[in-house]
Design a protein around this motif. Structure first.
Motif, PDB file in Angstrom:
ATOM      1  N   UNK A  57      69.734  62.024  61.556  1.00 18.88           N
ATOM      2  CA  UNK A  57      68.399  61.555  61.181  1.00 18.88           C
ATOM      3  C   UNK A  57      67.434  61.653  62.356  1.00 18.88           C
ATOM      4  N   UNK A  58      67.922  61.316  63.541  1.00 15.96           N
ATOM      5  CA  UNK A  58      67.082  61.383  64.737  1.00 15.96           C
ATOM      6  C   UNK A  58      66.685  62.824  65.048  1.00 15.96           C
ATOM      7  N   UNK A  59      67.614  63.750  64.875  1.00 14.68           N
ATOM      8  CA  UNK A  59      67.320  65.162  65.152  1.00 14.68           C
ATOM      9  C   UNK A  59      66.238  65.689  64.221  1.00 14.68           C
ATOM     10  N   UNK A  60      66.337  65.346  62.951  1.00 16.29           N
ATOM     11  CA  UNK A  60      65.318  65.764  61.986  1.00 16.29           C
ATOM     12  C   UNK A  60      63.965  65.146  62.321  1.00 16.29           C
ATOM     13  N   UNK A  61      63.965  63.876  62.694  1.00 18.59           N
ATOM     14  CA  UNK A  61      62.707  63.210  63.006  1.00 18.59           C
ATOM     15  C   UNK A  61      62.062  63.804  64.253  1.00 18.59           C
ATOM     16  N   UNK A  62      62.853  64.107  65.254  1.00 15.51           N
ATOM     17  CA  UNK A  62      62.315  64.720  66.473  1.00 15.51           C
ATOM     18  C   UNK A  62      61.705  66.091  66.170  1.00 15.51           C
ATOM     19  N   UNK A  63      62.363  66.860  65.303  1.00 11.31           N
ATOM     20  CA  UNK A  63      61.813  68.155  64.910  1.00 11.31           C
ATOM     21  C   UNK A  63      60.472  67.980  64.199  1.00 11.31           C
ATOM     22  N   UNK A 258      65.910  68.319  72.080  1.00 10.84           N
ATOM     23  CA  UNK A 258      64.636  67.870  71.511  1.00 10.84           C
ATOM     24  C   UNK A 258      64.083  66.686  72.281  1.00 10.84           C
ATOM     25  N   UNK A 259      64.947  65.765  72.683  1.00 11.62           N
ATOM     26  CA  UNK A 259      64.496  64.623  73.484  1.00 11.62           C
ATOM     27  C   UNK A 259      63.951  65.090  74.835  1.00 11.62           C
ATOM     28  N   UNK A 260      64.612  66.085  75.411  1.00 10.17           N
ATOM     29  CA  UNK A 260      64.138  66.658  76.679  1.00 10.17           C
ATOM     30  C   UNK A 260      62.743  67.265  76.495  1.00 10.17           C
ATOM     31  N   UNK A 261      62.553  68.000  75.410  1.00  9.69           N
ATOM     32  CA  UNK A 261      61.243  68.595  75.143  1.00  9.69           C
ATOM     33  C   UNK A 261      60.169  67.526  74.975  1.00  9.69           C
ATOM     34  N   UNK A 262      60.509  66.455  74.298  1.00  9.72           N
ATOM     35  CA  UNK A 262      59.532  65.398  74.040  1.00  9.72           C
ATOM     36  C   UNK A 262      59.256  64.545  75.280  1.00  9.72           C
ATOM     37  N   UNK A 263      60.321  64.080  75.910  1.00  7.62           N
ATOM     38  CA  UNK A 263      60.162  63.089  76.980  1.00  7.62           C
ATOM     39  C   UNK A 263      59.964  63.710  78.364  1.00  7.62           C
TER      40      UNK A 263
END
Length: 369
Positions: A57-63, A258-263
């Motif tokens: 769920x977290x992966x989809x939300x980050x995308x 994805x977290x790396x890209x965001x944060x």
């Protein structure tokens, strides 16, 4: 990761599987034996356990956040890479349609997609770059796209030839289908005209083994109930990517990317700027080498992900790769169909690696010019 292990890492210019962010590898290493809060490794965890469902769920939300994916698009995680999507796209979107699908054949990967699509229905090659060995992309006039086509297919970045679309093309209403396997998440996307976009992860979004498919709701209705179960997009959407056991570890690693890209990076606009700056270091050097380094792609269509170029002789190219390896610059040999050198500088390639390659190129020309 230990200081010693990190120090032993080379700059990996491989076209894929490719370099991953060091921070992601270090996080995976810390969590490998026991994912915090769950008492077991992600490698051991059931795909139906709450721990993995949270990651999914977290992966989809980050995308959705990073790409600003509209609510009327579904996200699924599959296996089989781009080669399976070469077939799944026409099986689901072309069968039973009255119009042919338009394909832009701009390099090796889109050509393979054409060959597979022809097995499933009518295909019109709207543009074929074979005559110039796929060194450029078509103008709108050259493509002459059919606005009523079942869909319009392109590969946004051809890793072998090093040509890349820098924006979504206008199709006049035909749903745009994009194979974004080698430049996924390198910049924001405009979903106004996109019907489906897919990407196998091992270039830019994670490790080999997982393929992300983003599909618009109305196109899901084209999937016919008589299709083999795994090949039907509807089944994967209905079962939330759990139709079969998904590649759990690969999805977990994509989540970390994805977290790396965001944060750490600050989002896709910041990533895009970083990618343009990295590519400019090499293209400016190529253009200023007085012909010693000759780029394969035409300047207007150069890839930010895969920089392809030749040297004055094959012997020098072989020496370039060998000397580069000795210097800790790995994976620079070009594909046999183009030859020469290919430097893949995906999202996770640090600018220090590109600077080191540029310095090596200048020194090599000086010593072997």
């Amino acid at each position: 990761m230990s200081t010693t292990a990190a120090a032993q890492r080379v700059f990996n210019f491989s076209p894929g599987p490719a370099v991953l962010p060091l921070a992601v590898l270090e996080q995976a290493q810390r969590d490998l034996v026991s994912l915090p809060g769950y008492g077991m490794s992600i490698l051991e965890m059931s795909h139906r356990a709450q721990g993995f469902l949270d990651i999914l769920a977290s992966t989809k939300q980050l995308l959705r956040e990073l790409l600003a994916i509209p609510a009327n698009y579904q996200i699924v995680f599959l296996q089989g890479g781009s080669r399976l999507q070469f077939s799944m796209v026409p099986i689901n979107l072309l069968r039973g349609q009255g119009e042919a699908a338009d394909y832009l054949s701009t390099g090796s990967w889109s050509k393979m997609a054409v060959d597979e699509a022809k097995r499933e229905g009518q295909v019109r090659i709207a543009y074929d770059g074979k005559a110039t060995n796929y060194d450029r992309l078509p103008t709108a006039a050259e493509a002459g796209l059919n606005p009523k086509a079942a869909y319009t297919y392109l590969c946004s970045n051809e890793t072998i030839q090093g040509v890349q679309f820098d924006k979504e093309i206008e199709t006049g209403g035909s749903p745009l289908v994009i194979d974004a396997s080698s430049d996924f998440l390198h910049r924001p996307l405009d979903f106004k005209n996109i019907g489906l976009v897919y990407a196998c992860a091992q270039k830019n979004a994670g490790p080999a083994g997982v393929t992300c498919v983003i599909i618009r709701d109305d196109l899901l209705e084209r999937s016919q109930d008589n299709l083999p179960g795994y090949l039907n997009y509807k089944n994967h959407v209905k079962e939330d990517s759990l139709y079969n056991t998904p590649p759990t570890f690969a999805i977990y690693l994509m989540n970390l990317v994805l977290r790396w890209l965001k944060d750490d990076v600050g989002g896709l606009a910041a990533m895009h700027k970083r990618n343009k700056d990295k590519a400019a270091l090499l293209y400016d050097l190529i253009d200023g080498s007085n012909g010693y380094f000759k780029g394969h792609a035409q300047p207007a269509n150069r890839s930010l992900m895969n920089v392809t170029f030749r040297l004055p002789s094959e012997a020098l190219e072989k020496k370039f790769c060998k000397d580069g390896e000795d210097r800790g610059l790995d994976g620079l040999k070009g594909h046999r169909s183009v030859g020469g050198i290919r430097a893949s500088i995906y999202n996770a390639m640090p600018v220090e690696g590109v600077k080191e390659l540029a310095s090596f190129m200048r020194e090599f020309q000086k010593s072997n010019g």
